[in-house]
Design a protein around this motif. Sequence first.
Motif, PDB file in Angstrom:
ATOM      1  N   ALA A 115     -44.551 -49.243 -48.209  1.00 59.23           N
ATOM      2  CA  ALA A 115     -43.629 -48.413 -47.437  1.00 59.23           C
ATOM      3  C   ALA A 115     -43.799 -46.948 -47.816  1.00 59.23           C
ATOM      4  O   ALA A 115     -44.101 -46.618 -48.964  1.00 59.23           O
ATOM      5  N   GLY A 116     -43.595 -46.074 -46.823  1.00 58.11           N
ATOM      6  CA  GLY A 116     -43.686 -44.642 -47.057  1.00 58.11           C
ATOM      7  C   GLY A 116     -42.538 -43.917 -46.382  1.00 58.11           C
ATOM      8  O   GLY A 116     -41.706 -44.521 -45.703  1.00 58.11           O
ATOM      9  N   ILE A 117     -42.512 -42.598 -46.564  1.00 64.06           N
ATOM     10  CA  ILE A 117     -41.479 -41.771 -45.947  1.00 64.06           C
ATOM     11  C   ILE A 117     -42.131 -40.577 -45.256  1.00 64.06           C
ATOM     12  O   ILE A 117     -43.241 -40.171 -45.605  1.00 64.06           O
ATOM     13  N   GLY A 118     -41.418 -40.037 -44.271  1.00 68.46           N
ATOM     14  CA  GLY A 118     -41.844 -38.798 -43.655  1.00 68.46           C
ATOM     15  C   GLY A 118     -41.632 -37.657 -44.630  1.00 68.46           C
ATOM     16  O   GLY A 118     -40.547 -37.488 -45.192  1.00 68.46           O
ATOM     17  N   LEU A 119     -42.666 -36.848 -44.862  1.00 74.01           N
ATOM     18  CA  LEU A 119     -42.613 -35.794 -45.868  1.00 74.01           C
ATOM     19  C   LEU A 119     -42.016 -34.522 -45.281  1.00 74.01           C
ATOM     20  O   LEU A 119     -42.522 -33.986 -44.298  1.00 74.01           O
ATOM     21  N   LYS A 120     -40.960 -34.028 -45.883  1.00 76.88           N
ATOM     22  CA  LYS A 120     -40.299 -32.793 -45.489  1.00 76.88           C
ATOM     23  C   LYS A 120     -40.386 -31.782 -46.633  1.00 76.88           C
ATOM     24  O   LYS A 120     -40.519 -32.171 -47.805  1.00 76.88           O
ATOM     25  N   PRO A 121     -40.296 -30.479 -46.321  1.00 76.35           N
ATOM     26  CA  PRO A 121     -40.380 -29.474 -47.394  1.00 76.35           C
ATOM     27  C   PRO A 121     -39.367 -29.704 -48.514  1.00 76.35           C
ATOM     28  O   PRO A 121     -39.656 -29.412 -49.683  1.00 76.35           O
ATOM     29  N   GLU A 122     -38.199 -30.237 -48.190  1.00 77.49           N
ATOM     30  CA  GLU A 122     -37.187 -30.515 -49.204  1.00 77.49           C
ATOM     31  C   GLU A 122     -37.665 -31.533 -50.246  1.00 77.49           C
ATOM     32  O   GLU A 122     -37.102 -31.621 -51.341  1.00 77.49           O
TER      33      GLU A 122
END
Length: 296
Positions: free
Chosen positions: A22-29
């Motif tokens: 599983a992964g996540i969408g990468l955001k600057p935060e």
Amino acid sequence: MNKQTQSIKLPARPPSALPVSAGIGLKPEHFTPLLETRPALGFVEVHAENYMVAGGPFHHYLQQIHEHYALSVHGVGLSIGGSEPLDEAHLDRLKTLIERHRPERFSEHLAWSSHAGHFMNDLLPLPYTRERLQRVCDHVDRVQERLGLQMLLENPATYVQFSASTYAEPEFIGEVIRRTGCGLLLDVNNVYVSAINHGFSSQAYISALPCNRVGEIHLAGFARDSDAQGAPLLIDSHDAPVADEVWRLYDYALQQTGAVATLLERDANLPPLTTLVAEAQRAAERLRMTSLEVAS
């Protein structure tokens, strides 16, 4: 219907597969906490258009993060489903990005977002006709040829349907995949949203897809609304946790696809990184159990 028959086209250089995790969408935060804590994630995903610049902190951090996690690049602006030729300048910028970061996956939407030189900040639906099928296949062929790799095509979330359509959506998607050799990004939330909005079976929709060609799965949250007649209307908002109904549909999808790399999308109302990682681990546990069931 007398459909055109074509052989499958295989792209020159398929990308390395994402890990079955599983992964996540990468955001600057997330940049700093992700590098500092390195949580148990299989991959991260970025929107291509946010990285179409020559330099700056986005590329700096992405390079570091890609040293620890696999990378999926997700396009939102190619207008694959549009009636006009692709924007070659946009495709050139995408090529530069792909060559710079060498992601393990690249995907785009079955939708359109530009026309006559104007860009609409939305992913709009298209009629599923023989003419549009050929246009979409031409666009996918061009993208794969220019990038030199296989792309995944994502099923859309829709709020209207076209009376002119002569293909059901899963049939249309299957034909594109068969003719071009691309893969499928199965967005389970999009399936659920569209099923409620249009009154069809979400499980039957998934069963009608070429599930053996799924290279990535997306999960996300939705918002609830109602239309002018008071009927339920779901919006693919990406601003909330994954709903229980979508988790159940994900379980069904895994029965059809087997264990496939799965992304938790969150684009607004961002919680702390630890909350997103915990949600991703719900998907990771389902992937683990699916793999064990197959092995047994």
